[in-house]
Enzyme design. Structure first.
Site, short mmCIF file in Angstrom:
data_model
loop_
_atom_site.label_atom_id
_atom_site.label_comp_id
_atom_site.label_asym_id
_atom_site.label_seq_id
_atom_site.Cartn_x
_atom_site.Cartn_y
_atom_site.Cartn_z
N GLU A 1 -18.23 18.39 1.43
CA GLU A 1 -17.41 19.02 0.39
C GLU A 1 -18.01 18.83 -0.99
O GLU A 1 -18.08 19.76 -1.80
CB GLU A 1 -15.97 18.49 0.48
N VAL B 1 -2.42 -7.92 -3.69
CA VAL B 1 -2.25 -9.00 -2.73
C VAL B 1 -3.50 -9.87 -2.72
O VAL B 1 -4.62 -9.36 -2.71
CB VAL B 1 -1.99 -8.44 -1.32
N GLY C 1 -0.20 4.42 0.22
CA GLY C 1 -0.96 5.57 0.69
C GLY C 1 -0.11 6.39 1.66
O GLY C 1 1.11 6.27 1.69
N PHE C 2 -0.78 7.19 2.48
CA PHE C 2 -0.05 8.06 3.40
C PHE C 2 0.79 7.27 4.40
O PHE C 2 1.93 7.63 4.68
CB PHE C 2 -1.02 8.98 4.13
N ASP D 1 -6.01 3.14 7.62
CA ASP D 1 -7.43 2.81 7.64
C ASP D 1 -7.68 1.32 7.82
O ASP D 1 -8.83 0.91 8.05
CB ASP D 1 -8.10 3.26 6.34
N GLY E 1 0.81 -1.21 0.00
CA GLY E 1 0.00 0.00 0.00
C GLY E 1 0.84 1.26 0.00
O GLY E 1 1.60 1.52 0.94
#
Lengths: 423, 423
Positions: B170, B78, B12-13, B299, B10
């Site tokens: 948003e 994966v 991501g952040f 997450d 992953g």
């Protein structure tokens, strides 16, 4: 309302020029396109090769005419024209009655009767085509990085472009530079510098519409970038495994088709004669034969110059035709005598080879190398629509110049690493 | 080679922070992601609402680590983890043996058992999701322009967003502004100013994770933008015709799902306990229970703070966890004693309402209005990766500020005007 209704099909270069030039004429204009955007096709190859983003070369058509209360923009696809009652039918079931109809519906790529090649050898006409090619090119490197079989790896690292017109030459040049300059430091298992970019051309030389000396320069510049030229070879078969040419088999998992063009089916809608590429053989005032209220412009029209050569399928030709038809419509509206026949003025031919060389053929003046590249770049920024795009494209190019990094290297859409995606 | 192999799943952040912080540690790192790009998810709603282009908020992961010879990037998905032999299996058939495994595979949107709603109510997690929502929103206006039936036209001009967390708020704010400010002058048959934007929230208020006063301000700001708030209403059914809530039926052809989150299946791969959202209930050092060599961050991990509240699923939390795991790995490598448990430091919560208001909850300090908007904007530009993106996003925002025109209003992908595309 007594005002005349002009229906324009197609928001490409020809259609937009026409609508622009009819400003203030007191006409009611309806502009129909299958897409919601005008596309700057001359730079589409840069989206396919990770240099520009889609939004940098496309603009919502309805935004371009937000100030023109005389213009209604419709997203719709034409399925037929009834010239007896003067009505256009759209796929949605909607119809549009016209006083004057202008068909500027362009062309798509053609496989000379082998449409079954399209899934393995996509062409480049739409934004989706460009992101498809971008995805395939980037995925080929990704797959090669994890491929254990050397033969498959080599096939993944071989990119074949069919057709050495400007689009084929431009794609080959940038893919070669991407492999040799941008990517090498990013992979650990493969040497992207060993990528093969193969340019296959059935004709006797690259860029056959250019002067021979410029064509020879382009060949040399391509060879220096590492592009393999397969000139005088005809494509016999395209498969997921590669390209069979008249000279042998090129094992290649990525193929891009830049060879043929087929006009949109305007001739069929109108039931008028067409040339081999499906273009309507128009009258000298660009009307369809026997249909004085129907004009055909751009890549959909077959226009022969006094020299006997056809008007080329390029943006300036479409714009000139759009401008001419606007004049004819305005003259008719004013009750003036018929205009002299349409005459094409060739302003020059341009093509780039990679990101530092180009050729320009102005007829008597011929330019090549980095001077030509700068003229090419400035001209293209000039012809983009609006400050935002000019700024954005100039910034993308400047950034690549400064950093060597392409900014639009995204693999998007549903295709993934699965190997069944090309079946 | 005796060097330890750290496999990170992953980009991501959380994953990137970890890889960044392991620089120079002498480890061999393999970073695997299903996508070729890192995505700046906090601005994804701006791609969905035509403000930003895809390439402005996504970066090729392998480019980020081109200088890190210790990092190998792989595009792969994966499908399983064998913790007994310490091996990850990818869909391509490739396997990766690890000494240390870090799962940072994120989450996707969840429909609480009603996955059949997804085709009519797409969520927003990937670039493709964003372009899908953008296409649906723009096509709804296009279809309304050509629709003869007033009831259908009203349904086409009604946009329902399910879930009033930051993403839902948003999206609702920008869609309302798009309809009332950007589009009105471009349509001839419809008044886009009469567009309904409906925000449905089952809980008692919008932005439930913010302080009540900020939540109240957001409600007021949304109402001023013309957003209809349906608070305390539960969604019972989503169809192509609209949304059935506990209070009645909303006839709406465009639905966006911003309500639920489901973690990636890391808990299944590891065969360890998960919470209701599928997150792995990790130990205090972020390892999976009973698997000291397997860390789970972002997450995908369920972490409870001392206060009893869960660590929120936001970028700063994922980054802190990535940084913590890097420290744990380095401490183990150096033979140092175990670190104290992971502790989340909340830096604040931010949300924007349209393009001129925002709320920021720093705990003791609470900001709202245009000051909050500017802080939000500067913070987000700061957190983007690289000069090019910062410049491009700042330019896009400045352009909208100066011209009122959104730059990424393209309808792309295969969907056309046909009405069967949602079936």
């Amino acid at each position: 309302m007594s005002e005349q209704h002009v229906v324009v099909i197609g928001g490409g270069f020809g259609g937009l020029q026409l609508v622009n030039d009819l400003k203030g004429a007191g006409l009611r204009i309806t502009l129909v396109d299958r897409r919601n955007h005008h596309l700057f096709q001359p730079l589409l190859y840069q989206v396919a090769t990770t240099i520009l983003s889609t939004s940098e070369i496309a603009w919502p058509i309805r935004h371009l005419y937000s100030d023109r209360q005389d213009v209604t923009t419709l997203l719709g696809e034409v399925v037929g024209v009834d010239t007896a009652v003067k009505e256009v039918s759209l796929r949605s079931g909607m119809t549009q009655r016209y006083d004057t109809l202008v068909l500027a519906t362009g062309a798509t790529h053609a496989y000379f009767g082998r449409d079954d090649w399209e899934p393995v050898a996509p062409g480049l006409k739409t934004l989706e085509d460009a992101t498809t090619i971008r995805r395939r090119v980037l995925l080929a490197f990704e797959r090669a990085e994890t491929e254990a079989d050397p033969a498959v790896r080599d096939a993944l690292l071989t990119f074949t472009i069919v057709g050495a017109g400007p689009t084929g030459v431009e794609l080959a040049g940038i893919i070669a530079e991407l492999a040799s300059k941008t990517l090498p430091r990013e992979f650990r298992n493969i040497d992207t510098g060993k990528t093969r970019v193969v340019l296959v051309e059935a004709g006797p030389r690259v860029l056959p519409t250019f002067a021979e000396e410029l064509s020879a320069y382009a060949s040399k510049a391509l060879t220096e970038l590492g592009v393999e030229l397969h000139i005088g070879e005809r494509v016999m078969e395209c498969t997921a495994e590669g390209v069979e040419t008249s000279e042998g088999f090129i094992s290649s998992r990525t193929i891009v088709w830049a060879a043929g063009v087929q006009a949109s089916p305007a001739a069929k809608w109108l039931d008028v004669p067409a040339d081999r590429a499906g273009r309507v053989i128009v009258e000298t005032d660009l009307t369809a034969p026997g249909l004085p209220d129907v004009f055909v412009v751009g890549d959909t029209a077959s226009v022969i110059q006094e020299s006997g050569a056809p008007v080329p399928g390029i943006a300036p030709a479409a714009k000139q035709q759009g401008a001419y038809v606007a004049k004819v419509i305005l003259a008719r509206l004013a009750g003036k005598p018929a205009l002299p026949p349409f005459r094409y003025r060739h302003q020059g031919s341009l093509a780039t080879i990679g990101q530092s060389a180009a050729i320009i053929d102005f007829g008597r003046i011929k330019l090549k190398g980095w001077i030509a590249w700068w003229i090419w770049g400035i001209a293209h920024i000039y012809f983009l629509i609006g400050t935002r795009s000019r700024f954005a494209v100039a910034w993308s190019w400047l950034w690549i110049y400064l950093s060597g990094q392409h900014s639009a290297r995204l693999i998007t859409q549903k295709e993934t690493m699965r190997d069944d995606d090309r079946k």
